[in-house]
Design a protein around this motif. Structure first.
Motif, mmCIF file in Angstrom:
data_model
loop_
_atom_site.group_PDB
_atom_site.id
_atom_site.type_symbol
_atom_site.label_atom_id
_atom_site.label_comp_id
_atom_site.label_asym_id
_atom_site.label_seq_id
_atom_site.Cartn_x
_atom_site.Cartn_y
_atom_site.Cartn_z
ATOM 1 N N PHE A 70 98.203 15.644 54.811
ATOM 2 C CA PHE A 70 97.453 14.432 55.105
ATOM 3 C C PHE A 70 96.557 14.718 56.293
ATOM 4 O O PHE A 70 97.042 15.161 57.339
ATOM 5 C CB PHE A 70 98.401 13.270 55.453
ATOM 6 N N ASP A 71 95.248 14.486 56.140
ATOM 7 C CA ASP A 71 94.343 14.694 57.259
ATOM 8 C C ASP A 71 93.641 13.383 57.611
ATOM 9 O O ASP A 71 94.128 12.313 57.243
ATOM 10 C CB ASP A 71 93.363 15.835 56.971
ATOM 11 N N GLU A 72 92.530 13.478 58.292
ATOM 12 C CA GLU A 72 91.846 12.279 58.775
ATOM 13 C C GLU A 72 91.653 11.230 57.675
ATOM 14 O O GLU A 72 91.400 11.568 56.528
ATOM 15 C CB GLU A 72 90.477 12.641 59.369
ATOM 16 N N ASN A 73 91.769 9.978 58.114
ATOM 17 C CA ASN A 73 91.552 8.814 57.244
ATOM 18 C C ASN A 73 92.600 8.697 56.139
ATOM 19 O O ASN A 73 92.306 8.230 55.043
ATOM 20 C CB ASN A 73 90.147 8.821 56.640
ATOM 21 N N ALA A 74 93.814 9.115 56.447
ATOM 22 C CA ALA A 74 94.909 9.000 55.483
ATOM 23 C C ALA A 74 96.076 8.258 56.127
ATOM 24 O O ALA A 74 96.309 8.367 57.324
ATOM 25 C CB ALA A 74 95.368 10.379 55.023
ATOM 26 N N PHE A 75 96.765 7.518 55.298
ATOM 27 C CA PHE A 75 98.005 6.858 55.704
ATOM 28 C C PHE A 75 99.171 7.674 55.178
ATOM 29 O O PHE A 75 99.093 8.240 54.084
ATOM 30 C CB PHE A 75 98.108 5.451 55.091
ATOM 31 N N THR A 76 100.248 7.704 55.927
ATOM 32 C CA THR A 76 101.480 8.320 55.452
ATOM 33 C C THR A 76 102.666 7.507 55.969
ATOM 34 O O THR A 76 102.626 6.989 57.091
ATOM 35 C CB THR A 76 101.609 9.809 55.857
ATOM 36 N N MET A 77 103.652 7.380 55.119
ATOM 37 C CA MET A 77 104.880 6.664 55.471
ATOM 38 C C MET A 77 105.974 7.082 54.509
ATOM 39 O O MET A 77 105.702 7.690 53.478
ATOM 40 C CB MET A 77 104.672 5.157 55.391
ATOM 41 N N SER A 78 107.194 6.728 54.833
ATOM 42 C CA SER A 78 108.316 7.004 53.960
ATOM 43 C C SER A 78 108.455 5.884 52.929
ATOM 44 O O SER A 78 108.822 4.760 53.267
ATOM 45 C CB SER A 78 109.607 7.101 54.774
ATOM 46 N N LEU A 79 108.143 6.199 51.692
ATOM 47 C CA LEU A 79 108.336 5.202 50.628
ATOM 48 C C LEU A 79 109.822 4.913 50.442
ATOM 49 O O LEU A 79 110.227 3.764 50.261
ATOM 50 C CB LEU A 79 107.738 5.700 49.313
#
Length: 186
Positions: A70-79
């Protein structure tokens, strides 16, 4: 890109909505190599990457395997943690000095439920992310190692310049030696 500017590239927020979102997401800075979460975590955080890169990874038989970048302008989370109340099999590692905007999932859900256009925005972002995962699954199932590498160079060349080759090889499902051979043929 700054969080609310990025959101405004997809939808139009009012000044008040921008202010609420901007205040809800805290700005955090992490150095290269920082582990944000180990595999088997129960993280309740949602991250937006303003600058830098993160990889998700898991451990299999003592080996560190890269799941996604995941790089710039991305969201990440634990589904798994946020939506299913289970442990997340994936850890998160900062691959270069990174600026994140972070919010607790409960607060994120509040934004989602109180700002109607934010729902539409996050639906678009989710579909884009799902498409990237679908493309990766297709490549692992139906492409040769050479085709997977070519697809990565065609679509994500910026990652190749920013990530160690060992992480790229494990992401592609090949050994680092195989990756070296493929790269030497180009």
């Amino acid at each position: 890109m700054e969080l609310t500017r990025y959101i405004n590239t997809k939808i139009k927020l009012s000044a008040e909505e921008r202010s609420v979102i901007d205040a809800a997401f805290k700005r955090e800075f992490y150095s290269k190599g920082t582990i944000l979460a180990e595999p088997s975590n129960r993280s309740q955080k949602v991250h937006f990457i303003e600058k830098g890169m993160i990889r998700t990874f898991y451990n299999k038989d003592g080996k560190d395997i890269t799941h996604f970048f995941f790089d710039e302008n991305a969201f990440t989370m634990s589904l798994e943690s946020n939506y299913f109340n289970k442990t997340d099999p994936y850890g998160r590692e900062v691959l270069e000095d990174t600026t994140l905007r972070t919010i607790h999932f409960k607060e994120f859900n509040d934004l989602f439920n109180n700002i109607d256009v934010f729902k539409g925005f996050f639906f678009m972002v989710s579909i884009e992310t799902l498409k990237r995962f679908s493309d990766k699954l297709f490549s692992l199932q139906f492409q040769t190692a050479e085709q997977r590498y070519k697809s990565m160079t065609d679509n994500y060349s910026n990652i190749l310049l920013r990530v160690p080759l060992g992480h790229i090889a494990s992401y592609l499902g090949i050994t680092q030696q195989t990756l070296s051979v493929i790269r030497a043929q180009k």
